[in-house]
Design an enzyme around this catalytic site. Sequence first.
Site, PDB file in Angstrom:
ATOM      1  N   GLY A   1      19.404  36.537  82.096  1.00 52.72           N
ATOM      2  CA  GLY A   1      20.834  36.845  82.113  1.00 52.72           C
ATOM      3  C   GLY A   1      21.383  37.126  80.730  1.00 52.72           C
ATOM      4  O   GLY A   1      20.709  36.893  79.708  1.00 52.72           O
TER       5      GLY A   1
ATOM      6  N   LYS B   1      24.099  43.709  80.350  1.00 54.78           N
ATOM      7  CA  LYS B   1      24.222  44.582  81.532  1.00 54.78           C
ATOM      8  C   LYS B   1      25.572  45.280  81.556  1.00 54.78           C
ATOM      9  O   LYS B   1      25.671  46.439  81.954  1.00 54.78           O
ATOM     10  CB  LYS B   1      24.022  43.764  82.827  1.00 54.78           C
ATOM     11  CG  LYS B   1      22.646  43.143  82.941  1.00 54.78           C
ATOM     12  CD  LYS B   1      22.523  42.274  84.168  1.00 54.78           C
ATOM     13  CE  LYS B   1      23.324  41.004  84.119  1.00 54.78           C
ATOM     14  NZ  LYS B   1      22.838  40.007  83.121  1.00 54.78           N
ATOM     15  N   GLY B   2      26.615  44.538  81.129  1.00 54.74           N
ATOM     16  CA  GLY B   2      27.964  45.121  81.111  1.00 54.74           C
ATOM     17  C   GLY B   2      28.000  46.336  80.208  1.00 54.74           C
ATOM     18  O   GLY B   2      28.502  47.399  80.578  1.00 54.74           O
TER      19      GLY B   2
ATOM     20  N   HIS C   1      30.176  39.538  82.085  1.00 56.36           N
ATOM     21  CA  HIS C   1      29.701  40.781  81.467  1.00 56.36           C
ATOM     22  C   HIS C   1      30.716  41.243  80.428  1.00 56.36           C
ATOM     23  O   HIS C   1      31.900  41.382  80.733  1.00 56.36           O
ATOM     24  CB  HIS C   1      29.503  41.867  82.527  1.00 56.36           C
ATOM     25  CG  HIS C   1      28.465  41.506  83.548  1.00 56.36           C
ATOM     26  ND1 HIS C   1      28.139  42.317  84.593  1.00 56.36           N
ATOM     27  CD2 HIS C   1      27.663  40.426  83.658  1.00 56.36           C
ATOM     28  CE1 HIS C   1      27.191  41.743  85.309  1.00 56.36           C
ATOM     29  NE2 HIS C   1      26.895  40.590  84.765  1.00 56.36           N
TER      30      HIS C   1
ATOM     31  N   ARG D   1      24.252  29.674 108.396  1.00 52.32           N
ATOM     32  CA  ARG D   1      25.068  30.333 109.422  1.00 52.32           C
ATOM     33  C   ARG D   1      26.379  29.607 109.722  1.00 52.32           C
ATOM     34  O   ARG D   1      26.874  29.589 110.830  1.00 52.32           O
ATOM     35  CB  ARG D   1      24.247  30.582 110.692  1.00 52.32           C
ATOM     36  CG  ARG D   1      23.137  31.580 110.425  1.00 52.32           C
ATOM     37  CD  ARG D   1      22.056  31.561 111.436  1.00 52.32           C
ATOM     38  NE  ARG D   1      21.317  30.313 111.353  1.00 52.32           N
ATOM     39  CZ  ARG D   1      20.189  30.075 112.002  1.00 52.32           C
ATOM     40  NH1 ARG D   1      19.676  30.990 112.796  1.00 52.32           N
ATOM     41  NH2 ARG D   1      19.583  28.924 111.893  1.00 52.32           N
TER      42      ARG D   1
ATOM     43  N   GLN E   1      23.365  38.202  86.958  1.00 53.94           N
ATOM     44  CA  GLN E   1      22.261  37.285  86.763  1.00 53.94           C
ATOM     45  C   GLN E   1      21.010  38.089  86.342  1.00 53.94           C
ATOM     46  O   GLN E   1      21.145  39.117  85.727  1.00 53.94           O
ATOM     47  CB  GLN E   1      21.994  36.418  88.004  1.00 53.94           C
ATOM     48  CG  GLN E   1      23.076  35.378  88.261  1.00 53.94           C
ATOM     49  CD  GLN E   1      24.381  35.951  88.781  1.00 53.94           C
ATOM     50  OE1 GLN E   1      24.404  36.615  89.801  1.00 53.94           O
ATOM     51  NE2 GLN E   1      25.480  35.703  88.099  1.00 53.94           N
TER      52      GLN E   1
ATOM     53  N   ARG F   1      29.168  27.892  77.311  1.00 54.81           N
ATOM     54  CA  ARG F   1      28.037  27.061  76.889  1.00 54.81           C
ATOM     55  C   ARG F   1      27.189  27.802  75.847  1.00 54.81           C
ATOM     56  O   ARG F   1      27.061  29.026  75.900  1.00 54.81           O
ATOM     57  CB  ARG F   1      27.140  26.723  78.094  1.00 54.81           C
ATOM     58  CG  ARG F   1      27.796  25.736  79.046  1.00 54.81           C
ATOM     59  CD  ARG F   1      26.907  25.441  80.222  1.00 54.81           C
ATOM     60  NE  ARG F   1      26.739  26.597  81.099  1.00 54.81           N
ATOM     61  CZ  ARG F   1      25.933  26.627  82.148  1.00 54.81           C
ATOM     62  NH1 ARG F   1      25.191  25.585  82.446  1.00 54.81           N
ATOM     63  NH2 ARG F   1      25.852  27.708  82.899  1.00 54.81           N
TER      64      ARG F   1
ATOM     65  N   GLY G   1      20.163  49.201  71.904  1.00 58.77           N
ATOM     66  CA  GLY G   1      21.486  48.818  71.416  1.00 58.77           C
ATOM     67  C   GLY G   1      21.399  48.267  70.004  1.00 58.77           C
ATOM     68  O   GLY G   1      20.534  47.435  69.710  1.00 58.77           O
ATOM     69  N   VAL G   2      22.299  48.737  69.145  1.00 64.26           N
ATOM     70  CA  VAL G   2      22.333  48.234  67.768  1.00 64.26           C
ATOM     71  C   VAL G   2      23.699  47.603  67.447  1.00 64.26           C
ATOM     72  O   VAL G   2      24.056  47.433  66.286  1.00 64.26           O
ATOM     73  CB  VAL G   2      21.978  49.337  66.743  1.00 64.26           C
ATOM     74  CG1 VAL G   2      20.536  49.776  66.897  1.00 64.26           C
ATOM     75  CG2 VAL G   2      22.924  50.533  66.867  1.00 64.26           C
ATOM     76  N   GLY G   3      24.433  47.272  68.481  1.00 64.15           N
ATOM     77  CA  GLY G   3      25.746  46.647  68.311  1.00 64.15           C
ATOM     78  C   GLY G   3      26.438  46.627  69.658  1.00 64.15           C
ATOM     79  O   GLY G   3      26.006  47.317  70.597  1.00 64.15           O
TER      80      GLY G   3
HETATM   81  P1  GDP Z   1      25.598  40.571  80.553  1.00 61.47           P
HETATM   82  O1  GDP Z   1      25.963  39.326  81.275  1.00 61.47           O
HETATM   83  O2  GDP Z   1      24.191  40.988  80.778  1.00 61.47           O
HETATM   84  O3  GDP Z   1      26.566  41.698  80.777  1.00 61.47           O
HETATM   85  O4  GDP Z   1      25.690  40.205  78.991  1.00 61.47           O
HETATM   86  P2  GDP Z   1      26.838  39.331  78.274  1.00 61.47           P
HETATM   87  O5  GDP Z   1      28.052  40.143  78.152  1.00 61.47           O
HETATM   88  O6  GDP Z   1      26.932  37.991  78.898  1.00 61.47           O
HETATM   89  O7  GDP Z   1      26.166  39.089  76.846  1.00 61.47           O
HETATM   90  C1  GDP Z   1      25.745  40.148  76.053  1.00 61.47           C
HETATM   91  C2  GDP Z   1      26.503  40.074  74.705  1.00 61.47           C
HETATM   92  O8  GDP Z   1      25.859  40.923  73.796  1.00 61.47           O
HETATM   93  C3  GDP Z   1      27.931  40.576  74.758  1.00 61.47           C
HETATM   94  O9  GDP Z   1      28.690  39.830  73.852  1.00 61.47           O
HETATM   95  C4  GDP Z   1      27.828  42.032  74.338  1.00 61.47           C
HETATM   96  O10 GDP Z   1      29.014  42.533  73.745  1.00 61.47           O
HETATM   97  C5  GDP Z   1      26.746  41.926  73.311  1.00 61.47           C
HETATM   98  N1  GDP Z   1      25.906  43.119  73.129  1.00 61.47           N
HETATM   99  C6  GDP Z   1      25.436  43.997  74.073  1.00 61.47           C
HETATM  100  N2  GDP Z   1      24.602  44.893  73.518  1.00 61.47           N
HETATM  101  C7  GDP Z   1      24.536  44.561  72.193  1.00 61.47           C
HETATM  102  C8  GDP Z   1      23.805  45.096  71.086  1.00 61.47           C
HETATM  103  O11 GDP Z   1      23.036  46.028  71.191  1.00 61.47           O
HETATM  104  N3  GDP Z   1      23.980  44.470  69.874  1.00 61.47           N
HETATM  105  C9  GDP Z   1      24.820  43.385  69.704  1.00 61.47           C
HETATM  106  N4  GDP Z   1      24.913  42.826  68.506  1.00 61.47           N
HETATM  107  N5  GDP Z   1      25.496  42.876  70.741  1.00 61.47           N
HETATM  108  C10 GDP Z   1      25.355  43.438  71.947  1.00 61.47           C
HETATM  109  P1  IMO Z   2      25.182  37.273  83.903  1.00 62.49           P
HETATM  110  O1  IMO Z   2      25.462  38.218  85.025  1.00 62.49           O
HETATM  111  C1  IMO Z   2      23.155  33.661  82.531  1.00 62.49           C
HETATM  112  C2  IMO Z   2      22.514  30.514  85.521  1.00 62.49           C
HETATM  113  C3  IMO Z   2      23.280  29.215  85.309  1.00 62.49           C
HETATM  114  C4  IMO Z   2      22.289  28.208  85.889  1.00 62.49           C
HETATM  115  C5  IMO Z   2      21.730  28.987  87.085  1.00 62.49           C
HETATM  116  C6  IMO Z   2      22.374  28.649  88.414  1.00 62.49           C
HETATM  117  O2  IMO Z   2      26.316  37.119  82.946  1.00 62.49           O
HETATM  118  O3  IMO Z   2      23.885  37.565  83.234  1.00 62.49           O
HETATM  119  P2  IMO Z   2      24.724  29.286  89.489  1.00 62.49           P
HETATM  120  O4  IMO Z   2      26.122  28.951  89.047  1.00 62.49           O
HETATM  121  O5  IMO Z   2      24.449  30.739  89.599  1.00 62.49           O
HETATM  122  O6  IMO Z   2      24.313  28.521  90.720  1.00 62.49           O
HETATM  123  O7  IMO Z   2      23.792  28.709  88.297  1.00 62.49           O
HETATM  124  O8  IMO Z   2      21.911  30.360  86.801  1.00 62.49           O
HETATM  125  N1  IMO Z   2      23.346  31.731  85.554  1.00 62.49           N
HETATM  126  C7  IMO Z   2      23.439  32.613  84.548  1.00 62.49           C
HETATM  127  N2  IMO Z   2      22.884  32.598  83.317  1.00 62.49           N
HETATM  128  N3  IMO Z   2      23.889  34.721  82.929  1.00 62.49           N
HETATM  129  C8  IMO Z   2      24.428  34.755  84.165  1.00 62.49           C
HETATM  130  O9  IMO Z   2      25.087  35.844  84.640  1.00 62.49           O
HETATM  131  C9  IMO Z   2      24.237  33.665  85.032  1.00 62.49           C
HETATM  132  N4  IMO Z   2      24.629  33.373  86.295  1.00 62.49           N
HETATM  133  C10 IMO Z   2      24.064  32.202  86.596  1.00 62.49           C
HETATM  134  O10 IMO Z   2      23.507  28.983  83.936  1.00 62.49           O
HETATM  135  O11 IMO Z   2      21.235  27.999  84.986  1.00 62.49           O
HETATM  136 MG    MG Z   3      26.644  37.407  80.948  1.00 63.12          MG
END
Ligand code: GDP
Ligand code: IMO
Ligand code: MG
Length: 427
Positions: A12, A16-17, A43, A144, A225, A304, A414-416
């Site tokens: 996770g 992805k966002g 995301h 169910r 996830q 966290r 990705g570089v940022g």
């Molecule tokens: P997701 O749950 O998969 O959408 O990812 P999150 O948003 O939880 O965490 C990814 C974090 O990395 C976010 O703060 C993004 O803005 C950041 N991010 C994504 N791509 C890059 C990258 O290429 N470089 C850096 N430094 N940050 C990135």
């Molecule tokens: P994105 O989409 C990281 C983790 C929780 C826990 C386990 C079960 O942002 O990548 P849950 O509440 O789903 O029953 O928790 O899964 N978890 C994630 N970890 N990114 C996520 O989503 C997560 N969604 C759930 O931390 O370990």
């Molecule tokens: Mg996330």
Amino acid sequence: MPAIVVLGAQWGDEGKGKATDLLATSDPIDYVVRTSGGHNAGHTIVIDGEKFATHLLPSGILTPGATSVIANGVVVSPEALFEELDALLERGVEIGGLVVSANAHVIASYHGVVDKVSERFLGKNKIGTTGRGIGPAYADKINRVGIRVADLFDEGILREKVDAALEVRNQLLTKVYNRRGVEAEAVVEELLSYAERLRPMVADTSLLLNRALDEGCTVLFEGAQATMLDVDHGTYPFVTSSNPIAGGVCTGAGVGPTRIDRVIGVIKAYTTRVGSGPFPTELFDDDGERLQRIGGEIGVSTGRTRRCGWYDAVVARYSARVNGLTEFFLTKLDVLDHWDRIPVCVAYEIDGVRHDEMPMTQTEFHHARPVYEFFDGWGGDISGCRSFADLPKNAQVYVHALEEMSGAKFWGVGVGPGREQTLVVHP
Ligand code: GDP
Ligand code: IMO
Ligand code: MG
């Protein structure tokens, strides 16, 4: 025209966002669809320096012209849905269409209560869930006794279903967990209070998406996830309660596997994990602390601190395999600017035996020790690079080496965090 899946290839938070946003803005996308999980996701999208976070809504909600869809495989908290929508509206975000499946299951407040008390009950064996009621809502679906979105529009049926759902739940809450039971009438009232606002958004999303594909529309399925959190293919029991892998898109949207054209696995240039469970490349030293700090590895949903470790090519190959990835999108390469020597896990050693693939049992996985290969760092800031050729030689070597060992080609890097901070490796 394509149906594209974007999913998490690790545990996770891979970005992805950002990957979704990038795809949705570089080519016209008609629909962005969530197919599993709920508001446990977080995301992040950074547009012109402004940061947005989506949880239950697909990131595509920020893309003008795209319709957002919450499909049947998602568990929907109406409270979280409207909170998120209202927060975006308050920021002046122009929101396109939003469609919610009539068959999606509903998270009511008692699911959150059960999630939290069952975690407390597990003590040191807790999963470290997000506490959003995801597991209990999926448990009710499989048992169910779940409530679906369509049930909110028939008060009689809703009352019957809530009664049935609470019959066993209340026994558990009062007799096992020593808590107060949940009053059925309060739950019915709570859910009915959302019905009117929800009604115009509700549709048969499987029909909608299949018709859209028939008409040549582009549909982007935004994973939440990740592969290693998949209830079947992840590190069970330290997983979420859904199928975030590519196969889950088909059941979660009612779209057949023959319709999917691309499956993109988003993967970080290192690894993070939130919550409990095995993590072979986890670092407990200064490097781990630096990855956490430089990478800004703090959860978007729960705040966290994320556990950090090096890139794990065994996990990457496993993800490529179980998802049938057509390509990877590598994120956060820039975070590694600060290292002279970068370890990459190429295999595991388990009880003295080398494993190049994921071991068969969880017990073995718990005992896996990483076998590292080392790469030279590039000693400079790459966040300003705008093409792959701009990258320092060592960074290119690192990316090509990861690509070689990960089981699918790397589409982009990705570089940022910004939209513009993406380099295309293979157009
Ligand atoms: P997701 O749950 O998969 O959408 O990812 P999150 O948003 O939880 O965490 C990814 C974090 O990395 C976010 O703060 C993004 O803005 C950041 N991010 C994504 N791509 C890059 C990258 O290429 N470089 C850096 N430094 N940050 C990135
Ligand atoms: P994105 O989409 C990281 C983790 C929780 C826990 C386990 C079960 O942002 O990548 P849950 O509440 O789903 O029953 O928790 O899964 N978890 C994630 N970890 N990114 C996520 O989503 C997560 N969604 C759930 O931390 O370990
Ligand atoms: Mg996330």
